[in-house]
Design an enzyme around this catalytic site. Structure first.
Site, mmCIF file in Angstrom:
data_model
loop_
_atom_site.group_PDB
_atom_site.id
_atom_site.type_symbol
_atom_site.label_atom_id
_atom_site.label_comp_id
_atom_site.label_asym_id
_atom_site.label_seq_id
_atom_site.Cartn_x
_atom_site.Cartn_y
_atom_site.Cartn_z
ATOM 1 N N SER A 105 -7.558 1.505 1.002
ATOM 2 C CA SER A 105 -7.488 2.537 2.041
ATOM 3 C C SER A 105 -7.355 1.873 3.407
ATOM 4 C CB SER A 105 -8.753 3.397 2.009
ATOM 5 O OG SER A 105 -8.906 4.023 0.764
ATOM 6 N N LYS A 180 -4.913 9.778 1.926
ATOM 7 C CA LYS A 180 -6.221 9.228 1.552
ATOM 8 C C LYS A 180 -7.239 9.471 2.665
ATOM 9 C CE LYS A 180 -9.495 7.169 -0.627
ATOM 10 N NZ LYS A 180 -9.520 5.810 -1.157
ATOM 11 N N LYS A 248 -15.826 2.526 6.937
ATOM 12 C CA LYS A 248 -14.550 1.946 7.382
ATOM 13 C C LYS A 248 -13.426 2.970 7.298
ATOM 14 C CE LYS A 248 -12.057 0.073 4.448
ATOM 15 N NZ LYS A 248 -10.929 0.477 3.552
#
Length: 308
Positions: A105, A180, A248
């Site tokens: 990702s 995503k 993150k």
């Protein structure tokens, strides 16, 4: 086992990153008879790949040499960029017409930038992040959201089908990464809502196991609820999807939102919760452990098993 055409199975794969997600993904490629060589800094993970019939290599460059497809499944964009374009970056050793599939990702900005740099050397790129966590990585039923050229997607589809079940070409480069990010908003905000609801109900004296059974068949039911409530009830916060990784991802969401001038108030609140848990040493817990934030501020701990 999938019945791939001869051309699909002849593609040689290099795989970099054998963590919680990457290792079972590599295993599924081997299970489906792909020729695979894998690299990770963790020697034990490399040895496990050998036991499953793969080839152990000792650097990213070795994983790349001769490979038709290079898959990266690494924790941060900084690590990926260094692997691809650093001093010993593999972009220099990728053969022409090879395909890099980044399944981590990252932000769509990074995906577009990397694709442009690889294209200059005649190398194709797909951003193909996954959703489903470790259980779906193990059984090969991940959801895979892909950005890139249709012809490159079709060429590598047999490889993706060995690791996933729901595989969607969303659009051009960066669209897989953007999808995503949207996925991570939905997953993590839902987990936060579950934590909020559970602490409220438990503090009021409700048996959480019974509450779960009562609501899971209604409108509040979801895949996230079914995946995370059993972990919360048993206070099993072993990752899974680590808090630091999901933090993150949400920081990438936040950065993308700023670039698009799109307010993200729910995401911002969850980021603050994750930051608080990280400050308390919980960064390697599964993101179901987000409930611990609510427990801290409510000065109350939900009992293991769901009832007192």
């Amino acid at each position: 086992m999938f019945n791939f055409g001869k051309e699909g199975l002849q593609m040689k794969i290099g795989f970099i990153g054998l963590g919680i997600m990457g290792k079972p993904m590599a295993f599924n490629l081997l299970k489906n008879n792909f020729e695979l060589k894998a690299f990770d800094l963790n020697e034990n993970a490399r040895k496990e790949v050998v036991e499953k019939g793969g080839m152990e290599v000792f650097s990213s460059q070795e994983a790349t040499e001769g490979s038709d497809v290079l898959i990266t499944m690494l924790p941060t964009s900084g690590i990926i960029e260094n692997v691809l374009f650093g001093k010993d970056g593999v972009s220099k050793s990728l053969k022409k017409d090879a395909v890099v599939i980044n399944m981590s990702s990252v932000s769509p900005v990074e995906s577009v930038k990397w694709a442009e740099r690889l294209n200059e050397n005649g190398v194709e790129y797909l951003d193909a992040p996954v959703s489903g966590g470790e259980p779906k990585a193990i059984d090969g039923t991940l959801a895979i959201m892909v950005g890139g050229k249709e012809e490159v997607f079709n060429k590598t589809l047999p490889i993706l089908e060995a690791m996933g079940e729901e595989i969607t070409l969303v659009g051009g480069i960066g669209s897989g990464s953007t999808t995503k990010l949207a996925n991570q908003i939905l997953v993590n905000v839902t987990i936060a809502a579950i934590g909020e609801a559970v602490v409220l109900a438990s503090k009021a004296g409700v048996d959480i196991e019974k509450m779960y059974q009562a609501i899971r068949g209604g409108l509040a039911g979801s895949t996230v609820l079914d995946a995370k409530m059993p972990l919360i009830i048993e206070r099993n916060f072993k990752p899974g999807g680590r808090i630091e990784i999901n933090l993150k991802d949400l920081l990438n969401v936040q950065a993308t939102g700023r670039e698009l001038q799109t307010p993200l108030p729910l995401t911002t609140n969850v980021i603050e919760m994750f930051q608080s848990l990280k400050a308390h040493g919980k960064q390697t817990d599964d993101h179901s452990g987000l409930i611990q934030y609510y427990e801290q501020v409510a000065n109350y701990q939900v009992p293991k098993g769901g009832s007192k």
